[in-house]
Design a protein around this motif. Sequence first.
Motif, mmCIF file in Angstrom:
data_model
loop_
_atom_site.group_PDB
_atom_site.id
_atom_site.type_symbol
_atom_site.label_atom_id
_atom_site.label_comp_id
_atom_site.label_asym_id
_atom_site.label_seq_id
_atom_site.Cartn_x
_atom_site.Cartn_y
_atom_site.Cartn_z
ATOM 1 N N THR A 18 0.777 -1.112 0.075
ATOM 2 C CA THR A 18 0.073 0.037 -0.025
ATOM 3 C C THR A 18 0.719 1.425 -0.042
ATOM 4 O O THR A 18 2.191 1.337 0.156
ATOM 5 N N LYS A 19 0.463 2.322 -0.308
ATOM 6 C CA LYS A 19 0.867 3.705 -0.002
ATOM 7 C C LYS A 19 1.353 3.895 1.254
ATOM 8 O O LYS A 19 2.591 4.357 1.150
ATOM 9 N N ASP A 20 0.617 3.537 2.344
ATOM 10 C CA ASP A 20 1.382 3.779 3.531
ATOM 11 C C ASP A 20 2.329 2.798 3.930
ATOM 12 O O ASP A 20 3.344 3.181 4.568
ATOM 13 N N PHE A 21 2.453 1.687 3.547
ATOM 14 C CA PHE A 21 3.719 0.853 3.488
ATOM 15 C C PHE A 21 4.836 1.238 2.922
ATOM 16 O O PHE A 21 5.918 1.121 3.316
ATOM 17 N N LEU A 24 6.241 4.051 4.973
ATOM 18 C CA LEU A 24 7.074 3.362 5.941
ATOM 19 C C LEU A 24 8.408 3.037 5.397
ATOM 20 O O LEU A 24 9.470 3.307 6.255
ATOM 21 N N LEU A 25 8.567 2.210 4.325
ATOM 22 C CA LEU A 25 9.808 1.848 3.991
ATOM 23 C C LEU A 25 10.649 2.981 3.542
ATOM 24 O O LEU A 25 11.947 2.678 3.741
ATOM 25 N N ARG A 26 9.983 3.853 3.000
ATOM 26 C CA ARG A 26 11.001 4.993 2.502
ATOM 27 C C ARG A 26 11.600 5.805 3.764
ATOM 28 O O ARG A 26 12.641 6.070 4.018
ATOM 29 N N SER A 27 10.871 5.583 4.894
ATOM 30 C CA SER A 27 11.251 6.111 6.438
ATOM 31 C C SER A 27 12.410 5.354 6.825
ATOM 32 O O SER A 27 13.573 5.739 7.317
ATOM 33 N N CYS A 28 12.156 3.918 6.428
ATOM 34 C CA CYS A 28 13.357 3.029 6.822
ATOM 35 C C CYS A 28 14.820 3.398 6.143
ATOM 36 O O CYS A 28 15.678 3.412 6.793
ATOM 37 N N CYS A 29 14.236 3.776 4.976
ATOM 38 C CA CYS A 29 15.656 4.048 4.055
ATOM 39 C C CYS A 29 16.224 5.393 4.658
ATOM 40 O O CYS A 29 17.428 5.423 4.691
ATOM 41 N N GLU A 114 4.842 -5.986 8.857
ATOM 42 C CA GLU A 114 5.343 -4.820 8.425
ATOM 43 C C GLU A 114 6.747 -4.639 9.268
ATOM 44 O O GLU A 114 7.691 -4.022 8.883
ATOM 45 N N ARG A 115 6.917 -4.925 10.597
ATOM 46 C CA ARG A 115 8.171 -4.825 11.081
ATOM 47 C C ARG A 115 9.314 -5.719 10.594
ATOM 48 O O ARG A 115 10.256 -5.383 10.691
#
Length: 181
Positions: A18-21, A24-29, A114-115
């Motif tokens: 999803t867009k939210d997921f 989140l992954l962009r935030s991880c990067c 997700e985690r």
Amino acid sequence: MRRLRVAFNNEQNYIPITKDFRKLLRSCCKCSLCCVGYDENCEISISFVTNDVIKELNAQYRNIDAPTDVLSFPLADNCEFDLNPDSDCYMLGDIIISTEKASEQAADNNHSVEREIAFLVVHSMLHLLGYDHPDEDGPVTKEMRLKEKEIMRSLGYESGEILLHPVHSKDDKELVEEEAK
């Protein structure tokens, strides 16, 4: 960090991306880049695949005929990245994640998919940036583990606990244990 471009490629139907997921992954990067002090325009790709696809890639690039959770393909030697003239971003590399394997590991470790995938992205970002885990007790591996924990905590994953590593799956673990004998 000035600018981060993340290209997502979804080649699976196991979990929705999803867009939210993706956010989140962009935030991880971003968090991974900030933690190691990387402050250049950069781009990476993250692909979501099936166990069958990652098994083929694992066999081709690591000579391990089994699915794994994630593969990282850095595009630099000694962190000297090439500049993409079209985007004015340094090309860090590619991350390929088996959503099936990640889902299995999440269930095995009683945390969310997700985690698990957030951790796999953090782990792979560190690989793209030159970190490695050649042996569990060595200083290079310990440095990477500390970075993983620091990044996961800063993302809000309180325990920062790293599970199923330094190997990426039960199949890999069996191969590593056999090599140690």
